[in-house]
Write an enzyme that holds these catalytic residues in place. Structure first.
Site, PDB file in Angstrom:
ATOM      1  N   ASP A 118       0.852  -1.189   0.000  1.00  0.00           N
ATOM      2  CA  ASP A 118       0.000   0.000   0.000  1.00  0.00           C
ATOM      3  C   ASP A 118       0.888   1.239   0.000  1.00  0.00           C
ATOM      4  O   ASP A 118       1.826   1.344   0.798  1.00  0.00           O
ATOM      5  CB  ASP A 118      -0.903   0.019   1.235  1.00  0.00           C
ATOM      6  N   HIS A 164       3.672  -2.300   3.294  1.00  0.00           N
ATOM      7  CA  HIS A 164       3.549  -0.864   2.978  1.00  0.00           C
ATOM      8  C   HIS A 164       4.902  -0.356   2.480  1.00  0.00           C
ATOM      9  O   HIS A 164       5.934  -0.645   3.095  1.00  0.00           O
ATOM     10  CB  HIS A 164       3.123  -0.073   4.212  1.00  0.00           C
TER      11      HIS A 164
END
Length: 258
Positions: free
Chosen positions: A64, A211
């Site tokens: 992400d 992430h």
């Protein structure tokens, strides 16, 4: 001749309207199912894809991207070293701030995924607001790369029935994860590696969440990929892992081919 045709149409108008409506309805159904014949419904709930039911020892790694790009180049370099392709879910703000990174991700052959325009809790939005959140990012990425995105990850993992239905109507597959690296908690390099490689849900069809901006992710990535490969897993982008049509979900959010 013109008069007789006109009279025929007028006299048979009810029948012709019925035939026309049936044809249009059939065309509409065909068009929808040709694009996305799927079922996310389990009971009275619409579920996103958490994992995939497959006999192949394939898994997908995802990142992400919502804040910062300090480690993106290093992550791309490590992925290239291992010849691994992954999926990056990007917010509209991230796309605007780092357009060169978006192009680099696309040029390296990774999936481009939609993470919404403003990283809001999507279940609190109206359907029109959801559509705007998705399509704003979609259009930005298309303008930058020429690519049409079809993978969507809701911010915070927050979703409801309306979100799934709206995303599906926009030809998006809604994607969650079955293995959370917890890299965002900044517990350290070893923690990221152990959390992923020893996770109870790691198995065929797993989707791993990381992430790009977490403190230790880039440092952990090389060893993590090595260990996953040593365990016999092939890492593929989410677009290659999921079924595109003719599927249904079980109660855990596992995607199952029909």
């Amino acid at each position: 001749m013109f008069y007789s045709i006109k009279q025929y149409i007028l006299s048979h108008r009810p029948l012709l309207l019925v035939i026309l409506c049936c044809l249009l309805a059939g065309m509409g159904t065909l068009a929808y199912h040709d694009i996305l014949p799927v079922s996310y419904t389990v009971g009275n709930r619409e579920l996103p894809i958490y994992s995939v039911d497959t006999a192949d020892k394939k898994i997908a790694l995802s990142f992400d991207a919502a804040w910062g790009n300090e480690d993106t180049a290093e992550i791309l370099s490590i992925l290239a070293k291992h010849n691994v392709h992954v999926t990056f879910f990007m917010t509209g703000g991230w796309v605007e701030s780092y357009p060169d990174d978006v192009k680099a991700i696309a040029n390296a052959g990774h999936d481009l995924g939609n993470h919404s325009e403003n990283h809001k809790e999507m279940s609190k939005l109206t359907n029109s607001e959801i559509e705007s959140e998705l399509m704003n990012v979609h259009n930005k990425v298309k303008e930058l790369t020429g690519k049409e995105m079809c993978l969507f990850r809701p911010p915070y993992g927050d979703y409801d029935n309306d979100l799934i239905k709206t995303a599906t109507s926009l030809n998006y597959y809604t994607i969650q994860w079955s293995v959370d690296s917890l890299d965002w908690k900044n517990y350290g390099v070893d923690s990221v590696i152990k959390t992923v490689c020893e996770h109870k849900n790691l198995g065929n069809g797993a989707i791993i969440l990381c992430h790009n901006g977490a403190k230790y992710t880039a440092q952990a990535l090389d060893t993590m990929l090595t260990k996953l490969k040593e365990a016999g897993y092939e890492l593929v982008p989410i677009s290659e892992l999921i079924y595109k049509d003719n599927f249904h979900m079980d109660h855990t959010g596992k995607q199952i081919a029909d």
